[in-house]
Write a protein that holds these residues in place. Structure first.
Motif, mmCIF file in Angstrom:
data_model
loop_
_atom_site.group_PDB
_atom_site.id
_atom_site.type_symbol
_atom_site.label_atom_id
_atom_site.label_comp_id
_atom_site.label_asym_id
_atom_site.label_seq_id
_atom_site.Cartn_x
_atom_site.Cartn_y
_atom_site.Cartn_z
ATOM 1 N N LEU A 424 51.029 68.155 55.081
ATOM 2 C CA LEU A 424 51.231 69.011 56.344
ATOM 3 C C LEU A 424 52.032 67.825 57.284
ATOM 4 C CD1 LEU A 424 50.986 71.565 58.395
ATOM 5 C CD2 LEU A 424 48.984 70.236 59.035
ATOM 6 N N TRP A 425 53.236 68.427 57.745
ATOM 7 C CA TRP A 425 53.697 67.459 58.841
ATOM 8 C C TRP A 425 53.424 67.963 60.208
ATOM 9 C CZ3 TRP A 425 56.096 63.096 58.060
ATOM 10 C CH2 TRP A 425 56.874 62.734 57.102
ATOM 11 N N VAL A 426 52.763 67.121 61.107
ATOM 12 C CA VAL A 426 52.446 67.743 62.520
ATOM 13 C C VAL A 426 53.464 67.018 63.166
ATOM 14 C CG1 VAL A 426 50.746 67.588 64.057
ATOM 15 C CG2 VAL A 426 50.072 67.803 61.784
ATOM 16 N N ILE A 427 54.088 68.004 63.854
ATOM 17 C CA ILE A 427 55.381 67.274 64.768
ATOM 18 C C ILE A 427 55.396 67.484 66.112
ATOM 19 C CG2 ILE A 427 56.888 67.454 62.803
ATOM 20 C CD1 ILE A 427 58.135 70.082 63.943
ATOM 21 N N ASP A 428 56.148 66.692 66.850
ATOM 22 C CA ASP A 428 56.236 67.034 68.519
ATOM 23 C C ASP A 428 54.782 66.563 69.114
ATOM 24 O OD1 ASP A 428 58.688 67.920 67.694
ATOM 25 O OD2 ASP A 428 58.483 69.999 68.881
ATOM 26 N N PHE A 429 54.599 65.658 68.874
ATOM 27 C CA PHE A 429 53.458 64.927 69.534
ATOM 28 C C PHE A 429 53.571 64.646 71.021
ATOM 29 C CE2 PHE A 429 49.802 63.534 66.821
ATOM 30 C CZ PHE A 429 50.312 64.059 65.514
ATOM 31 N N PRO A 430 52.794 64.318 71.702
ATOM 32 C CA PRO A 430 53.002 64.378 73.317
ATOM 33 C C PRO A 430 53.274 62.768 73.223
ATOM 34 C CG PRO A 430 50.783 65.218 73.239
ATOM 35 C CD PRO A 430 51.281 64.873 71.579
ATOM 36 N N LEU A 431 54.110 62.585 74.108
ATOM 37 C CA LEU A 431 54.587 61.069 74.397
ATOM 38 C C LEU A 431 53.693 60.009 74.887
ATOM 39 C CD1 LEU A 431 57.325 59.122 74.156
ATOM 40 C CD2 LEU A 431 57.485 59.503 76.996
ATOM 41 N N LEU A 432 52.663 60.888 75.793
ATOM 42 C CA LEU A 432 51.761 60.015 76.433
ATOM 43 C C LEU A 432 50.373 60.521 76.208
ATOM 44 C CD1 LEU A 432 53.660 59.607 79.798
ATOM 45 C CD2 LEU A 432 53.488 57.826 78.155
ATOM 46 N N GLU A 433 49.333 59.594 76.370
ATOM 47 C CA GLU A 433 47.854 60.266 76.215
ATOM 48 C C GLU A 433 47.065 59.728 77.294
ATOM 49 O OE1 GLU A 433 45.292 60.165 72.449
ATOM 50 O OE2 GLU A 433 46.288 58.002 72.882
ATOM 51 N N TRP A 434 46.420 60.341 78.105
ATOM 52 C CA TRP A 434 45.535 59.995 79.310
ATOM 53 C C TRP A 434 44.190 58.965 78.799
ATOM 54 C CZ3 TRP A 434 46.070 59.332 84.108
ATOM 55 C CH2 TRP A 434 45.409 59.238 85.091
ATOM 56 N N ASP A 435 44.221 58.058 79.499
ATOM 57 C CA ASP A 435 43.068 56.950 79.108
ATOM 58 C C ASP A 435 42.013 57.136 80.046
ATOM 59 O OD1 ASP A 435 41.962 54.956 76.892
ATOM 60 O OD2 ASP A 435 42.184 53.852 78.894
ATOM 61 N N GLU A 436 40.920 57.676 79.588
ATOM 62 C CA GLU A 436 39.927 57.776 80.799
ATOM 63 C C GLU A 436 39.372 56.610 81.394
ATOM 64 O OE1 GLU A 436 38.598 60.500 81.966
ATOM 65 O OE2 GLU A 436 39.225 62.118 80.556
ATOM 66 N N GLU A 437 39.220 55.437 80.653
ATOM 67 C CA GLU A 437 38.777 54.127 80.860
ATOM 68 C C GLU A 437 39.890 53.453 82.071
ATOM 69 O OE1 GLU A 437 37.698 50.795 78.106
ATOM 70 O OE2 GLU A 437 36.551 52.579 77.298
ATOM 71 N N THR A 438 41.149 53.259 81.448
ATOM 72 C CA THR A 438 41.878 52.709 82.402
ATOM 73 C C THR A 438 42.505 53.495 83.310
ATOM 74 O OG1 THR A 438 43.627 53.166 80.982
ATOM 75 C CG2 THR A 438 42.647 50.867 80.669
ATOM 76 N N GLU A 439 42.083 54.815 83.436
ATOM 77 C CA GLU A 439 42.597 56.113 84.325
ATOM 78 C C GLU A 439 44.319 55.873 84.596
ATOM 79 O OE1 GLU A 439 40.460 55.995 87.883
ATOM 80 O OE2 GLU A 439 39.217 57.395 86.898
ATOM 81 N N ARG A 440 44.979 55.752 83.250
ATOM 82 C CA ARG A 440 46.249 55.818 83.204
ATOM 83 C C ARG A 440 46.771 56.458 81.921
ATOM 84 N NH1 ARG A 440 49.167 51.633 85.291
ATOM 85 N NH2 ARG A 440 50.900 52.632 84.231
#
Ligand code: ASP
Length: 584
Positions: A424-440
């Motif tokens: 299966l191809w999973v496409i259109d991932f988000p560009l960014l992901e929120w990181d709880e630790e660094t809060e960015r």
């Protein structure tokens, strides 16, 4: 010449031939007047025979002293066996030995060198070279070889060029810590081992290499989660003048070829699923689609009553467990305990039995009537005889929890069939992901990934919504590959670095070479990398990659055979201008 034949080769047609074989003593049976020895090499086992009547006394005595794993060479005549062994290909014959040479003796091995050994994992890792003599490990390595050969054949035929890239480099951020190597010649400076050849393959595109691949080691200093290795192998690929579609097609072709050649499985077109749908329907960006059990989101049909737990939840979501109504109350309680384990982390689980007569019985009957429950069944696709399991809470957490439950139940129900392959191809991932630790926000794939056209502006307003031209190839619930279309202009790349929190100075210091290259005519490009170890394990019908690595490391990142990592001596430290500052 050490051998005229190997130990897997001789058949009845060789009877009366004189042959010379060499190998290891698998075992010997000494009846006093007759000695049989199983001689083993990579190719199989051949039985040797020494007997009082036909073997000179001195040789007979020598044969009687052969220990397990002695390395010997024998010359003799192929004869027909009195009692044949239909279980091995050489089972019709044996060798009446006329010359026996002991090439090397051997200590008694610490575990039995047989398919089913008495040795535990630790001892087998310490003596991995002995473990490799066993069929299961040997065959896994041969299997891996076949896969890599097929990869090379296919990609070469498609015009890809295998190019080696350096191991002593500068950091390539791919989300893990780097392994670093001090430079003796450049005081106070360090190389980093590549987390992948990412920037180099992009530079090869700037260099006009157009279609590149490499079967390459990558190094990531991560806390080792189950079945990860600090060094692992990728089939790393990149193409220029392509769009996402070209890349998906090219590597779908490779995967299809492997499935066909290695597993004899023909699969037409690989399905594609949007990342958002994968998360919504399976709670997971690498869904195993060999079976259904899709999620049904129940907010609309479950949040209108007085059940506070559901009303306060961001997401109420359920799955139908086929045949699950047959579970006893005790079994369901056990399931509830299972989702409450810290590894899964759910606070509880609501369930609803779907009776054969079309009625429902739930653990929250106080709040929901038959019509409500019928809607739950409709939304989760539950049929009479099924059990609906419902979790609620924070969207991301609850999806992960229900996904864990889905996989566990499928495993128990035998729905994850080893011989079945569902890519299966999973496409259109988000560009960014929120990181709880660094809060960015961090790059979800890596900082070189291109946002979808026209979405760059969203970065300022809704960064979490920006989608990337990024894709993963999933096989049977495992991510076997992933990649993206890259940014290929300096302006966008600087913007991206800026957005990810690099100062212009840091970006220049770390990636100046890439930004410089982008000023000299960088073509549009993109690519992906397969995790070879995992791919081989899955094609081989297993899920542990360690079995397919000749010399793997253990869960603490140690090679227990050579005992690495290890301290280095004072002299070496001085030469490298290093001083230790140990915490303990
Ligand atoms: N370098 C990436 C990785 O290791 C793969 C890619 O983007 O081609 O995941």
């Amino acid at each position: 010449m050490y051998r005229s034949h190997n130990c897997g080769e001789l058949r009845a047609s060789h009877i009366n031939n004189e042959v010379t074989l060499a190998g290891w003593v698998q075992k010997s049976r000494d009846k006093g007047f007759i000695v049989w020895v199983d001689l083993r090499d990579r190719y199989g086992i051949t039985q040797l025979v020494f007997d009082e009547e036909r073997t000179p006394k001195t040789m007979m005595e020598k044969a009687q002293k052969l220990g397990r794993e002695f390395v010997i060479q024998v010359t003799g005549t192929v004869i027909e066996r009195a009692s044949k062994n239909p279980n091995i290909p050489t089972g019709d014959i044996e060798i009446l030995v006329s010359k026996l040479t002991i090439l090397n003796d051997a200590l008694l091995p610490p575990f039995t060198i047989e398919d089913k050994t008495d040795g535990g994992e630790d001892i087998r890792m310490k003596y991995r070279y002995l473990d490799i003599r066993r069929n299961p490990v040997k065959n896994s390595l041969i299997f891996r070889h076949k896969v890599t050969q097929e990869v090379r054949n296919y990609l070469s035929k498609e015009g890809f060029i295998e190019v080696e890239t350096p191991y002593l480099i500068k950091s390539t951020p791919e989300g893990a810590r780097d392994f670093v190597v001090p430079s003796r010649m450049n005081e106070g400076e360090f190389y980093a081992l590549p987390q992948s050849p990412q920037t180099f393959k992009q530079l090869l595109m700037v260099g006009g290499m157009d279609k590149y691949f490499q079967i390459v080691k990558c190094f990531r200093d991560e806390d080792l989660r189950a079945d990860r290795q600090p060094e692992f192998t990728q089939i790393d690929c990149e193409m220029a003048f392509v769009e996402q579609e070209d890349i998906l097609n090219a590597f779908e072709g490779l995967t299809r070829h492997l499935l066909k050649e290695i597993n004899g499985v023909t699969i037409d077109k690989f399905p594609r699923m949007l990342y958002d749908d994968a998360m919504r329907l399976y709670g997971n960006d690498k869904p195993d689609i060999r079976f259904g059990m899709q999620f049904g989101e129940l907010n609309e049909v479950a949040q209108h009553k007085d059940f506070g737990v559901f009303n306060n939840a961001e997401l109420v979501v359920g799955i139908a467990v086929p045949g699950g109504n047959s579970y006893t109350r005790k079994e369901i309680d056990k399931l509830i305990d299972w989702v409450k384990r810290p590894q899964v982390g759910a606070l509880g689980m609501v369930y609803c039995r779907c009776n054969d007569d079309g009625s429902y019985k739930s653990s929250v009957d106080k709040f929901y009537d038959q019509d409500d429950l019928a809607k739950w069944a409709e939304t989760t696709g539950a049929k009479p005889g099924d059990l609906i399991c419902v979790l609620s809470g924070d969207k991301n957490k609850v999806r992960a929890q229900l996904s864990a439950l889905r996989m566990e139940l499928a495993e128990r129900l035998g729905l994850r069939k080893p011989g079945e392959f569902a890519p299966l191809w999973v496409i259109d991932f988000p560009l960014l992901e929120w990181d709880e630790e660094t809060e960015r926000y961090h790059a979800m794939h890596h900082p070189f990934t291109s946002p979808k056209p026209g979405q760059l502006e969203l970065l300022e307003t809704n960064p979490g919504d920006v989608k990337a031209n990024a894709y993963d190839l999933v096989l049977n619930g495992n991510e076997i590959g992933g990649g993206s279309i890259r940014i290929h202009d300096k302006k966008t790349q600087s913007l991206m670095f800026d957005y990810l929190g690099f100062t212009p100075e840091e970006a220049k210091a770390q990636f100046g070479f890439l930004m410089d290259a982008f000023q000299y005519g960088a073509p549009p490009h993109g690519g992906l990398a397969f995790g070879l170890d995992r791919l081989v394990a899955i094609l081989g019908g297993q899920e542990t990659i360690r079995d397919f690595i000749a010399f793997p490391k253990n869960n603490s990142g140690r090679d227990v055979m050579i005992d690495a990592p290890a301290p280095i001596d004072e002299e070496q430290l001085t030469e490298l201008n290093l001083k230790l500052n140990l915490k303990s």
